[in-house]
Design a protein around this motif. Structure first.
Motif, PDB file in Angstrom:
ATOM      1  N   ASN A   1      27.020  26.984   3.981  1.00 33.46           N
ATOM      2  CA  ASN A   1      26.949  26.692   2.882  1.00 33.46           C
ATOM      3  C   ASN A   1      25.581  27.405   2.307  1.00 33.46           C
ATOM      4  O   ASN A   1      25.946  27.950   1.036  1.00 33.46           O
ATOM      5  CB  ASN A   1      26.507  25.271   2.781  1.00 33.46           C
TER       6      ASN A   1
ATOM      7  N   GLN B   1      20.632  21.655   2.063  1.00 31.79           N
ATOM      8  CA  GLN B   1      21.048  21.993   3.108  1.00 31.79           C
ATOM      9  C   GLN B   1      20.615  21.804   4.522  1.00 31.79           C
ATOM     10  O   GLN B   1      21.114  21.115   5.488  1.00 31.79           O
ATOM     11  CB  GLN B   1      21.911  23.237   2.922  1.00 31.79           C
TER      12      GLN B   1
ATOM     13  N   GLU C   1      26.909  31.049   1.232  1.00 29.06           N
ATOM     14  CA  GLU C   1      27.707  30.917  -0.079  1.00 29.06           C
ATOM     15  C   GLU C   1      26.991  30.653  -1.352  1.00 29.06           C
ATOM     16  O   GLU C   1      27.292  31.277  -2.296  1.00 29.06           O
ATOM     17  CB  GLU C   1      28.875  29.670   0.053  1.00 29.06           C
ATOM     18  N   ALA C   2      25.935  29.865  -1.068  1.00 31.11           N
ATOM     19  CA  ALA C   2      24.799  29.465  -2.282  1.00 31.11           C
ATOM     20  C   ALA C   2      24.092  30.851  -2.798  1.00 31.11           C
ATOM     21  O   ALA C   2      23.786  31.079  -3.649  1.00 31.11           O
ATOM     22  CB  ALA C   2      23.898  28.401  -1.904  1.00 31.11           C
TER      23      ALA C   2
END
Length: 593
Positions: free
Chosen positions: A49, A426, A52-53
């Motif tokens: 994640n 996250q 991707e961020a």
């Protein structure tokens, strides 16, 4: 078939349990520090994640991000020898990749790229003091080691509003941002040294005569000569003065008889092998130097002079991670000194924030632990100087930290903490889950003496700590008895949770006939239990004085033969496998099946 009365009592019990208080662990880690970064599904998902961020962020040219002109380096690190770097990310802005723009700086950022640190320098300054001299002098007056301040201290006796009470300022209050001193002297924010008189008058300020004694003198940045009024008395709510780090530098030079830079290099740079860290004037060919040539050269090269200990240094993301790792490992300090250092010096008006030496402390409530009062303390220091932003954040509960370094000729507001926010959303839940997974794999299971004593250890995703279930001793239900003894009344919903103490000792094995020495068999690890009756109603919102989380008061509240009922010892072999548990008061070994 239940009678009507019994059914009513059962419904009342279920209703009470539905609103029961959550588990209340002591402050600190609720599981041992995770080591399973590669195998943890939660960590792998969080890193995916994050990737991707950051990919999305690197394409965002809005005013909030300015990816087209902002280069940065980012690293998540741990104290683990197996996985010292958990995640890293380097971004080179397109505008910084051209040779005519970077003025001799690097064309592509990586782990060794050097940035300016700003106030992150203060961590180096305090760390160096502790490595050189410990904290034994922290309650002594600063005037003892900077005699020039004694004269200024006398003025405060007659006029405490107009003069800093240096005689009441201690070494520790300076390091803890509690001195009451002015933020800067004749440097940051001093308009008379950054704009001309006409500009100042247009901004609404009066004209000042050149003979005015309040004007800062160019080249003289001694706080003792400052005419500025103190913002607060000593040991107030923190105003974060830069002079609070300039002055201890003078003091340590007085104590050690050597220049501050030499002390820094011998106590921090060389022991940690920080080959890309510089106290002043770092080579530009190692750094990211953004912006037009004339402006960028000035931003890279200018020095703070006497305020160098407060904000002048340069470093790389890899070296900052090494620094953070060494703090959490107590590489240069005794563990007890590290523990004292990683504590608040003061609260602030924000309920979830405090300040330290010179940390900014954020108290983060983990929403993923829905049935436990789980608070994680994050120790951070941010910095900004010219075209550069920085941040170091330590999460001692997990033995994990992260560092952020940014460069841009037009930095977005709060760029460093915005990156930290994106990371923590996250990372923290994943670290807690990874720690729980590791605890379940290591300690979870059935334990028994083979006769009349046994217990089961489990973990739950929504609750903190190792849970004890079905605890029997001499055919007696200790699950119930221990909570009754601790609480002083009958328990409706007894709960026992074990939390790591951080205490362990080596357990020698059998004698090696060849060497004549005892072989290392493993270690003995101490855990502390919290006995709770979860029938106590949860106080939401909290009361002014009443609490449903006061477990720290009752630790070691029940002893038998001088041994605490809430102390447990696990025996761990050399491979990390747990093979037995012992309760201190019951003096009973139970082997893991």
């Amino acid at each position: 078939m239940l009678s009507q009365n019994a059914a009513l009592q059962l419904l009342l019990l279920l209703a009470t349990l539905a609103t029961a208080a959550p588990n209340c662990p002591p402050l600190g880690p609720v599981f041992e520090k995770p080591r399973n970064f590669r195998s943890s599904a939660a960590i792998r998902a969080a890193l995916a994640n994050l990737t991707e961020a950051f990919q999305t962020r690197d394409a965002d040219n809005s005013a909030a991000v300015r990816a087209n002109i902002t280069s940065y380096s980012h690293e998540v690190f741990s104290i683990s020898d197996v996985d010292p770097v958990i995640f890293s990310w380097h971004r080179t802005a397109p505008a910084h990749a051209s040779s005519h723009i970077t003025n001799g700086g690097v064309k592509k950022t990586d782990a060794d790229t050097v940035y300016r640190l700003g106030s992150l320098t203060k961590i180096f300054t305090v760390y160096m003091w502790l490595a050189q001299d410990g904290d034994v002098r922290w309650n002594e007056p600063i005037t003892k080691y900077v005699p020039e301040l004694a004269e200024a201290a006398d003025k405060a006796k007659d006029d405490p509003v107009g003069n800093v009470a240096w005689g009441e300022v201690t070494v520790g209050s300076l390091a803890g941002q509690l001195s009451g001193a002015v933020r800067d002297y004749g440097l940051m924010g001093e308009l008379t040294q950054t704009v001309d008189q006409n500009t100042a008058i247009q901004l609404g300020f009066p004209a000042l005569n050149s003979s005015d004694p309040t004007l800062p003198k160019c080249g003289n940045s001694s706080p003792a000569s400052s005419k500025s009024t103190p913002p607060t008395p000593p040991s107030p709510p923190p105003p974060t003065p830069n002079t609070g780090f300039q002055i201890p530098a003078y003091a340590l030079e007085f104590i050690k008889g050597r220049p501050f830079q030499q002390l820094m290099e011998e106590s921090i740079f060389r022991p940690l092998n920080l080959s890309h860290t510089f106290y002043n004037k770092a080579p530009s060919n190692l750094g990211i130097v953004p912006g037009p040539a004339s402006a960028s050269d000035a931003q890279w090269d200018y020095q703070l002079g006497d305020e160098n200990p407060a904000g002048n240094m340069y470093s790389s993301i890899q070296d900052i991670s090494v620094l953070g790792r060494s703090i959490m490992r107590s590489t240069l300090l005794a563990p007890v000194l590290t523990n004292r250092w990683l504590k608040p010096a003061s609260l602030t008006s924000e309920p979830n924030a405090g300040v330290g030496y010179p940390w900014g402390i954020r108290r983060i409530v983990l929403s993923s632990v829905a049935n436990g009062k789980r608070v994680v303390d994050a120790y951070n220091k941010a910095g900004r100087i010219g075209h550069y932003n920085s941040l170091l954040n330590l999460l001692p509960d997990y033995g994990v930290g992260f560092s952020v370094l940014l460069a841009s000729p037009n930095l977005p507001a709060n760029a460093n903490v915005n990156l930290a926010d994106a990371l923590d959303e996250q990372l923290l839940p994943a670290l807690e889950e990874a720690a729980r997974e590791h605890a379940q794999d290591t300690y979870g299971g059935e334990y028994s003496n083979g006769e009349n004593s046994s217990l089961k250890i489990t973990t739950q995703p929504d609750r903190p700590g190792l849970g004890i279930e079905n605890w029997m001793s001499n055919w007696t239900d200790m699950q119930y008895i221990s909570v009754v003894l601790a609480a002083g009344y009958s328990a409706v919903s007894p709960s026992i949770k074990l939390y790591p103490t951080g205490l362990d000792t080596v357990v020698p094995g059998e004698m090696n006939r060849d060497t004549g020495r005892a072989a290392t068999r493993g270690k003995r690890v101490a855990y502390k239990a919290v006995f709770e009756d979860l029938n106590v109603p949860s106080r939401t919102p909290p009361s002014m004085f009443s609490t449903d989380c006061g477990s720290w008061v009752s630790l070691t509240g029940v002893t038998y033969g001088s041994m605490p009922l809430d102390q447990f010892f696990f025996e761990v072999d050399g491979s990390g496998r747990v093979f037995s548990v012992e309760n201190a008061a019951l003096r009973m070994f139970m082997r893991k099946s």
